[in-house]
Design a protein around this motif. Sequence first.
Motif, short mmCIF file in Angstrom:
data_model
loop_
_atom_site.label_atom_id
_atom_site.label_comp_id
_atom_site.label_asym_id
_atom_site.label_seq_id
_atom_site.Cartn_x
_atom_site.Cartn_y
_atom_site.Cartn_z
N TYR A 280 10.21 -4.21 18.52
CA TYR A 280 9.96 -3.69 17.21
C TYR A 280 10.87 -4.35 16.25
O TYR A 280 10.61 -4.95 14.85
CB TYR A 280 9.77 -2.50 16.84
N PHE A 282 12.81 -6.91 16.35
CA PHE A 282 12.87 -8.49 16.39
C PHE A 282 11.47 -8.84 16.17
O PHE A 282 11.23 -10.13 15.83
CB PHE A 282 13.40 -8.98 17.64
N GLY A 283 10.34 -8.04 16.23
CA GLY A 283 9.03 -8.55 16.04
C GLY A 283 8.40 -9.46 17.01
O GLY A 283 7.80 -10.35 16.60
N GLU A 284 8.87 -9.08 18.37
CA GLU A 284 8.61 -9.81 19.45
C GLU A 284 7.08 -9.15 20.13
O GLU A 284 7.21 -8.11 20.69
CB GLU A 284 9.48 -10.07 20.45
N GLU A 288 7.17 -6.65 13.31
CA GLU A 288 8.40 -6.28 13.00
C GLU A 288 8.36 -4.82 12.07
O GLU A 288 7.59 -4.90 11.29
CB GLU A 288 9.33 -7.28 12.30
N ASP A 289 9.00 -3.97 12.72
CA ASP A 289 8.89 -2.58 11.91
C ASP A 289 10.35 -1.89 12.34
O ASP A 289 10.29 -1.27 13.61
CB ASP A 289 7.76 -1.88 12.50
N ASN A 290 11.17 -1.77 11.61
CA ASN A 290 12.51 -1.31 11.72
C ASN A 290 12.41 0.11 11.99
O ASN A 290 13.29 0.84 12.88
CB ASN A 290 13.58 -1.67 11.00
#
Length: 416
Positions: A280, A282-284, A288-290
């Motif tokens: 999440y 790094f959006g892999e 991407e969602d911090n």
Amino acid sequence: MGLANMLLVQLPAKLGDAKAQVKLADMYYDGKEIDQDFNEAAKWFLKAAEQDVTYAQYSLGYMFEKGQGVNRNIEKASEWYSKAAEQGNVSAQLKLADMYYYGKEIKQDYKEAARWYSKAAEQGKAYAQYSIGYMYKNGQGVNKDHMKAVEWFRKAAEQNYASAQYRLGIMYYHGYGINKDKKEASNWYSKAAELGEVDAQFDLGKMYYNGDGVDENNEEAAIWISKAAEHGHAKAQNLLGDMYYSGYGVDDDYEEAAKWYRKSAEQSNAYAQFSLGRMYFFGEGVAEDNEEAAIWICKSAEQGNAKAQNMLGDMYFNAYGVVENYEEAAKWYRKAAEQGRADAQFDIGRMLFNGLGVEEDRKDALEWFHKAAEQGNAKAENKLGDAYYYGYGVGKNKEQAANWYRKSAEQNFGYS
């Protein structure tokens, strides 16, 4: 036809014929030829049981255990099971053994459990052979004896009892009670895996993955890891996530990796929680969602995963997915540092050196820099160079400064 059969056995049953009593009880219990009637079944089983018919004693014990035709009464169930077991009824022996082993409704007694498992095992019951083997392995109710455990596991394994095959594999793998032989371990894991033993599927897959006792074969590993993962094995799900992430034995596929990490993470696997959080971040394979990353990283960190603790420290330090909080950052850096992570040792040292989230303490900071530097952390080596060059927390020592700068520079660290 059923009524006629009942009439044929009813008279001799009433006259005390034990076989007829059992037959009549079975007819009432099964309800195949006449209307099912547990009350009548219990009545006739009782009459036969009082004549020491072991099958009737066992059946009456079962009816008391389940509350069929009688008020449920575990004490009476165990009493009738005991009567049947003492006469060699293997089903009753197994019932008693389980009751004493698990202690759910009678007082747990491993010695009694071992006694009854042994009797049933000697009659060739694979489940009992496995169970007494397990008790010998762990010293439950008997003296721990790995050789006897191997003996009983083997007897059950040779009857294709999957759990025993798996346990026998473990004994060979570790050399418990027998010479260590990982190849033989893999053979028994394979037998158990083929029969659907999920732990065996995972361990066999892991052996192929690591080339441990067998030739390394990532494709074969993926087959067995997938089978275990599909049956809900959390460690297998996590490893399958790793395999999809890195392309080991399967085509690399971040979406598949995230899927399997999530399944494992939802079963509280700390490694998978960290990996899912990282994806999440790094959006892999996911958007991407911090904030979502922080949730999973935090779950992993709270279970003691040092990588997650260090990353959570970074997230609090830099306000990634959480509100900036130096105190929280320092707390998590320290937890990871205490587990030996060099990057976290540098980070908690930096926090102490600059008084960020903690009271400034350069002496303590230098101790953490030393711990990190001893593991080859270039940033810590550079920081120690600064400390000795400028006299931060230590006496100035240009020779020591040069030594640490050199170590850092050899790792191409830019500030040395």
